[in-house]
Write an enzyme that holds these catalytic residues in place. Sequence first.
Site, PDB file in Angstrom:
ATOM      1  CG  ASN A  66      -9.576  -3.500   8.655  1.00  9.76           C
ATOM      2  OD1 ASN A  66      -8.700  -3.508   8.849  1.00  9.76           O
ATOM      3  ND2 ASN A  66     -10.079  -2.054   7.601  1.00  9.76           N
ATOM      4  CE  LYS A  69      -1.452   2.841   5.953  1.00 11.42           C
ATOM      5  NZ  LYS A  69      -2.919   2.533   6.618  1.00 11.42           N
ATOM      6  CD  GLU A  74     -11.827  -3.138   4.725  1.00  2.41           C
ATOM      7  OE1 GLU A  74     -10.721  -2.868   4.064  1.00  2.41           O
ATOM      8  OE2 GLU A  74     -12.071  -1.621   5.886  1.00  2.41           O
ATOM      9  CD  GLU A 119      -9.304  -5.154   3.779  1.00  7.10           C
ATOM     10  OE1 GLU A 119      -9.428  -4.434   4.342  1.00  7.10           O
ATOM     11  OE2 GLU A 119      -9.969  -6.186   2.994  1.00  7.10           O
ATOM     12  CB  SER A 120      -5.227  -3.224   9.527  1.00  5.43           C
ATOM     13  OG  SER A 120      -5.902  -2.162   8.646  1.00  5.43           O
ATOM     14  CE  LYS A 172      -7.186   0.432   3.152  1.00  3.75           C
ATOM     15  NZ  LYS A 172      -6.847  -0.221   3.768  1.00  3.75           N
ATOM     16  CD  GLU A 188      -3.106   0.788   1.726  1.00 10.52           C
ATOM     17  OE1 GLU A 188      -4.153   0.060   1.817  1.00 10.52           O
ATOM     18  OE2 GLU A 188      -2.946   1.242   3.716  1.00 10.52           O
TER      19      GLU A 188
END
Length: 260
Positions: A186, A56, A165, A216-217, A116, A54
């Site tokens: 997530n 970010k 998600e 995710e995350s 995203k 990603e």
Amino acid sequence: MNILDKIIKDKHKEVALKKALIPSSQLENSVLFNRPVNSLAVALRNSSSGIIAEHKRRSPSKLTINQNTNVGQVAKAYEKANVCGMSVLTDIKYFGGSLEDLLLARACVKMPLLRKEFIIDTYQILEAKANGADAILLIASVLSKEKIKCFSELAKSLNLEVLLEVHNETELYKSIMPSIDMLGVNNRNLKTFEVNLNTSKSIAPLIPNEFVKVSESGISSISTIKDLKNHGFQGFLIGENFMKTDNPGQSAAAFIQKII
């Protein structure tokens, strides 16, 4: 009002302004609107690493992650690192991203790009297509089942893939439909921004196998990747772990070498 509610409230204002300035017809006539897409789902299924890297700059939980990046250079470095695809945050106010980031990344690489964003309007899906995305993110917690169906079917009609998600069972069950390609779990609670990797592990068995499973995350170690693979995950979205370094692409390459 929690952070997610604030983001969605601001997003409605932002999209209304954009729609007043740039008509949908202008987006549909863009040079990139009819480009063939690259499948992120296929890339994940065929990969030994499953990394979606990603771009970010910041987030509500981390006001500064990396403000000094050139998105084109990061995209090229991620592609050289053999990531499966790149997630490009396009929210301006809370994440410091923009549609220009997506466009610049598209100009630099051929790999699949995921827009995203907090998508709350079909207009944003047209934006994604017009700016070179191959896939879009839909967040179940901010969308009704009807909107998930509408948005995902529009995306499919434009040959865009959909990463849906979820955060819990309720969101998962309202989201399972043929127009979804990938189901992401997530691990970060978008209302409190707390992270719990057990969220992915608990939901994984409930996701039908026809969907690519993406975690995710909060993913920062090789052991976590291996553990999540044992729970059926084929995709792993990693942002901060790479972006907080001076060279996100090199960090991604070193990380992937330890997986494969």
